[in-house]
Design an enzyme around this catalytic site. Structure first.
Site, PDB file in Angstrom:
ATOM      1  N   HIS A 121      23.691   8.852 -11.774  1.00  8.91           N
ATOM      2  CA  HIS A 121      24.908   9.860 -11.025  1.00  8.91           C
ATOM      3  C   HIS A 121      24.252   8.800  -9.500  1.00  8.91           C
ATOM      4  O   HIS A 121      25.666   8.911  -9.001  1.00  8.91           O
ATOM      5  CB  HIS A 121      25.217  10.858 -10.578  1.00  8.91           C
ATOM      6  CG  HIS A 121      25.424  11.318 -11.837  1.00  8.91           C
ATOM      7  ND1 HIS A 121      26.678  11.351 -12.863  1.00  8.91           N
ATOM      8  CD2 HIS A 121      25.346  12.970 -12.430  1.00  8.91           C
ATOM      9  CE1 HIS A 121      27.103  11.956 -13.585  1.00  8.91           C
ATOM     10  NE2 HIS A 121      26.187  13.343 -13.685  1.00  8.91           N
ATOM     11  N   ALA A 122      23.300   8.688  -9.333  1.00  9.95           N
ATOM     12  CA  ALA A 122      22.653   7.330  -8.326  1.00  9.95           C
ATOM     13  C   ALA A 122      23.817   6.518  -8.437  1.00  9.95           C
ATOM     14  O   ALA A 122      23.514   5.584  -9.400  1.00  9.95           O
ATOM     15  CB  ALA A 122      21.280   7.177  -8.661  1.00  9.95           C
TER      16      ALA A 122
END
Length: 302
Positions: A121-122
């Site tokens: 999700h980064a």
């Protein structure tokens, strides 16, 4: 028979108890692998923390500096979902270095696993969903830049869409991203992977495994990667706190064998990362993550 190579990122002093979520499972998984004999000392490799130059291949210079120098503003920390600290920054650098080393070991030995990683999700300029640096995106960028590989495939079977990985590799034609995830789950705003398969809630073993078995071999033949990254999140499990799908332990074990068999049949190297998995009982969760390592241990020589 050559033993599978299992690699782990360096571990540092954990955060205070109130701030540890979701960190403890990585240490518990490592302990589980050692206790069960799935991991022997000669199979362990410990990386040095990733340098800025590696991180900046995929992340913005200002964001990397904000994390490493503890300069993220309050809004960025809230979006990340974890309290910023030097410990967290170091652990995140180690997780990235672990996935890079995992990829290098996979190219050498056929299969390797990081007992951390999968921070999908980064994004390039911010962290979210408990993910600081996107280890798979950084590793893919680095190996492609070095010429170690010409094409990579990211197989993301975490229950949540690999949105950061999709966005960060969208402009890289030598990387193909696949995400099979639950439609009605985080993130609310999905990104565009090269191939997304969004599943309805409560999909169980039979339908899920049939889909993977139908999709993955054909995709491997079409993409023809030099290296496969596998995000083996166990949050599709029916008892996962953040999951919403309905796989059982047997279903997850069968999924791991399907992925391993499909990649191995084509003689491709496979670099595995932990991905998501959320439960109050960390021993149960560690055993769930260890299903991948059990499946690797059952393989003949890669």
């Amino acid at each position: 028979m050559r033993p599978p190579v299992v690699q782990h990122a360096a571990y540092v002093t954990p955060l205070p108890a109130a701030h540890r979520f979701p960190m403890p499972k990585f240490a518990r998984l490592l302990a589980c692998l050692r206790e069960t004999g799935l991991l022997r000392p000669e199979q362990e490799f410990v990386p040095e923390p990733a340098p800025r130059a590696w991180l900046e291949l995929a992340h913005g210079v200002d964001y990397v500096a904000g994390v490493l120098e503890q300069r993220l503003d309050a809004a960025a920390v809230r979006r990340l979902g974890l309290p910023m600290s030097p410990v967290l920054a170091l652990r995140s650098r180690c997780a990235v270095a672990g996935t890079i080393l995992t990829a290098r070991l996979a190219l050498e030995h056929g299969v390797a696993c990081n007992t951390a990683g999968g921070s999908h999700h980064a994004f390039a300029d911010f962290g979210t969903g408990f993910c600081v640096f996107n280890d798979v995106a950084v590793a893919a960028r680095l190996l492609l830049a070095e010429g170690a590989v010409r094409r990579v495939l990211v197989v993301d079977l975490d229950v949540h869409q690999g949105d950061g990985t999709a966005a960060m590799l969208a402009d890289e034609p030598r990387a193909f991203t696949l995400s099979i995830h639950c439609r009605a789950n985080f993130p609310a705003r999905k990104q565009q992977s090269d191939l997304d398969v969004a599943l309805d809630a409560e999909v169980g073993d039979a339908d899920y495994l049939a889909l993977v078995d139908q999709l993955l071999p054909a995709l491997l033949d079409r993409v023809r990667p030099d290296l496969v990254f596998y995000n083996a999140g166990v949050d599709p499990h029916r008892d996962d706190r953040l999951g919403r799908l309905s796989l059982t332990d047997a279903g997850l074990a069968a999924r791991e064998r399907l992925v391993l068999d499909a990649v191995r049949a084509r003689g491709l190297p496979l670099a595995c990362v932990v991905g998501g998995g959320y439960a109050d009982d960390l021993d149960v969760l560690a055993r769930r993550h260890a299903l991948l390592h059990e499946a690797i241990g059952e393989l003949p020589d890669w």
